[in-house]
Motif scaffolding. Structure first.
Motif, short mmCIF file in Angstrom:
data_model
loop_
_atom_site.label_atom_id
_atom_site.label_comp_id
_atom_site.label_asym_id
_atom_site.label_seq_id
_atom_site.Cartn_x
_atom_site.Cartn_y
_atom_site.Cartn_z
N ILE A 107 1.02 -8.95 3.46
CA ILE A 107 0.82 -7.59 3.97
C ILE A 107 1.36 -6.57 2.98
N THR A 108 2.55 -6.81 2.43
CA THR A 108 3.14 -5.82 1.52
C THR A 108 2.37 -5.73 0.20
N ARG A 109 1.60 -6.76 -0.14
CA ARG A 109 0.75 -6.66 -1.34
C ARG A 109 -0.41 -5.69 -1.12
N ARG A 110 -0.68 -5.35 0.13
CA ARG A 110 -1.74 -4.38 0.44
C ARG A 110 -1.20 -2.95 0.45
N MET A 111 0.08 -2.80 0.28
CA MET A 111 0.70 -1.48 0.30
C MET A 111 0.56 -0.80 -1.06
N ARG A 112 0.54 0.51 -1.06
CA ARG A 112 0.43 1.27 -2.31
C ARG A 112 1.71 1.15 -3.12
N ALA A 113 1.54 0.87 -4.41
CA ALA A 113 2.68 0.89 -5.32
C ALA A 113 2.63 2.12 -6.22
N GLU A 114 1.51 2.81 -6.24
CA GLU A 114 1.33 4.00 -7.07
C GLU A 114 0.80 5.14 -6.21
N SER A 119 4.77 6.74 4.89
CA SER A 119 5.64 5.89 5.70
C SER A 119 4.93 4.59 6.06
N VAL A 120 5.71 3.63 6.50
CA VAL A 120 5.13 2.36 6.97
C VAL A 120 4.26 2.61 8.19
N ALA A 121 4.67 3.53 9.06
CA ALA A 121 3.86 3.86 10.23
C ALA A 121 2.49 4.40 9.81
N GLN A 122 2.45 5.25 8.78
CA GLN A 122 1.17 5.77 8.28
C GLN A 122 0.33 4.65 7.66
N PHE A 123 0.98 3.73 6.96
CA PHE A 123 0.26 2.59 6.40
C PHE A 123 -0.41 1.79 7.51
N ALA A 153 10.51 4.84 6.75
CA ALA A 153 10.59 3.86 5.66
C ALA A 153 9.45 4.04 4.66
N SER A 154 9.77 3.90 3.37
CA SER A 154 8.81 4.13 2.28
C SER A 154 7.86 2.94 2.09
N ALA A 390 13.67 6.03 2.12
CA ALA A 390 12.76 6.85 2.91
C ALA A 390 11.54 7.21 2.07
N VAL A 391 10.56 7.82 2.72
CA VAL A 391 9.34 8.23 2.02
C VAL A 391 9.69 9.09 0.82
N GLY A 392 9.13 8.74 -0.33
CA GLY A 392 9.43 9.45 -1.57
C GLY A 392 10.69 8.97 -2.26
N GLY A 393 11.31 7.93 -1.72
CA GLY A 393 12.60 7.50 -2.25
C GLY A 393 12.60 6.17 -2.98
N ALA A 394 11.46 5.72 -3.47
CA ALA A 394 11.41 4.43 -4.15
C ALA A 394 12.34 4.38 -5.35
N SER A 395 12.55 5.52 -6.02
CA SER A 395 13.43 5.56 -7.19
C SER A 395 14.82 6.12 -6.86
#
Length: 439
Positions: A107-114, A119-123, A153-154, A390-395
């Motif tokens: 499932i997480t491989r289907r998530m956007r990396a770029e 949020s996970v809810a939006q995904f 969550a991001s 959080a959203v926008g916080g990957a870095s």
């Protein structure tokens, strides 16, 4: 004022790891800890009558950790691998989840990396055709394992798109049967008393600083000076307002710190550890009555999941054969449970367990001998369990871990993007901060 080369705030794993490395490099260090004990969110109890130590904080080692394995070997600590035995409650009974982490990774491989984060809810909303079981699994792991809120969550932080599949050893879980505090005691034993002063029950109220100079004021009004400071306290404490219990006033307040903290959240967990008369959940008659689908050959229960329950995750003390169970809830459920009076919390937990095992709750309660819990969110020196992006916080973890003007450094699990929320991540962050000072 007393002067040290480095002042460290926090005697958890990150702070102790930094102090140990700095002592080896020949620096003079003062460690200030607000609590009357070391270890931070590693807290092991050994009450009389319990067959194993009780972990109220960190319990598992997620994946193979060379550093913790080396410490355990040197300290004579016993690490055991947990059986990967996950069962999920369904309307028709329990069913085995043999590929839980494979499904999660798929499932997480289907998530956007770029691109733009969400949020996970939006995904989840953007994939209406995703199987309901997969949606429930993703939400259950994000809320439970990551202690995160789905609408905060991001997606990018969780995404594994473009990454190779995880090796089984990366998903393996281990338990320190002799107690996680053995790691803490080993780190403390490595501190050179000629170079390191460890001060307990010493909350810090204010940190004044400029390049190459730090002035710390404790709650008692004592002043300490140093050339640099490593701040190794939880994100919940960093976010606390000056003047609140546990809060630290930075003078000046670094804008870099505030930018990073805006994208890092403190996850919430309710955790309860129970001791029963016997391990009734492993009785052969019960396992047969539960009709575990896909569970041929199961002779003991490892992990139980009911992603819709108030206490959605339970685990036994496997591989140890002892009558202990841990109940766990993360995210929004944790906050709901934390609001309950203690007696109501116990009733809710036992009724949930009874429902999963299809037993009468009074039969479960009769077998209960004792239980323990600790509310980390209400703990002034923690204000939560562990962090998530959080959203926008990957870095954001990398940003938080960067030194500020060569003088302020921050350490802790929140600064390790690949090992957020783990003891190995906290240890690595402390040692990294020490290396940046010693070169």
């Amino acid at each position: 004022m007393k002067h040290s080369d480095v002042l460290i705030i926090g005697a958890g794993v990150a702070g102790l790891g930094a102090a140990e490395a700095l002592c080896r490099a020949g620096a003079s260090v003062t460690v200030l800890e607000a609590r009357p004990r070391i270890g931070g969110r590693v807290w092991t109890l050994r009450p009389r009558g319990w067959p194993l130590p009780i972990e109220l904080g960190a319990e598992f080692i997620h994946g193979e950790s060379e550093e913790l394995s080396a410490i355990a070997k040197d300290a004579g600590l016993l690490i055991e691998r947990l059986p990967s035995n996950h069962l999920e409650a369904t309307a028709s009974g329990l069913r085995r989840l043999p590929d839980l982490w494979k499904r999660f990774d798929a499932i997480t491989r289907r998530m956007r990396a770029e691109g733009r984060d969400r949020s996970v809810a939006q995904f989840l909303r953007s994939h209406p055709r995703m199987a309901a079981a997969d949606k429930r699994l993703l939400a259950g792991i994000v809320e439970g394992y990551d202690a995160a809120e789905l609408d905060r969550a991001s997606e990018k932080a969780l995404s594994t798109a473009g990454e190779p599949p995880r090796e089984p050893r990366e998903r393996a879980q281990f338990r320190l049967l002799t107690g996680y505090d053995g790691i803490v005691r080993w780190l403390a034993s490595r501190l050179d008393p000629k170079r390191c002063r460890l001060r307990l029950s010493t909350p810090v109220r204010r940190l004044r600083w400029c390049r190459g100079d730090v002035d710390i004021e404790t709650e008692s009004g004592e002043r300490l000076r140093g050339g640099r400071a490593i701040v190794a306290v939880p994100v919940g404490v960093l976010k606390a307002q000056p003047g609140e219990r546990g809060g630290i006033a930075f003078d000046p307040d670094p804008p870099e710190l505030r930018r990073a903290l805006r994208r890092i959240e403190m996850g919430h967990v309710t955790r309860m550890v129970f001791r029963f008369e016997d391990a009734f959940w492993n009785e052969e008659s019960l396992l047969e009555r539960l009709r575990i689908s896909g569970g041929d050959g199961i002779r003991e229960i490892g992990f139980l999941h009911d992603f819709d329950a108030a206490v959605p995750t339970w685990w036994a003390a496997s591989p140890a054969q002892v009558p202990m169970l841990t109940g766990w809830a993360g995210g929004r459920r944790a906050l709901e449970l934390a609001a309950l009076p203690r007696a109501a919390l116990l009733t809710c937990a036992l009724e949930t367990l009874a429902g999963i095992l299809r037993m009468e709750s009074r039969r479960v309660r009769r077998r209960l001998i004792a239980w323990h819990a600790h509310d980390w969110s209400a703990d002034a020196y923690s204000r939560g369990a562990y962090t998530y992006q959080a959203v926008g916080g990957a870095s954001a973890p990398d940003l938080l871990g960067r030194p500020i003007r060569g003088t302020l450094l921050f350490a802790g699990e929140a600064t390790e993007s690949d090992e957020t929320g783990t003891v190995p991540g906290a240890l690595a962050s402390g040692r990294r901060a020490a290396r940046r000072i010693t070169g």
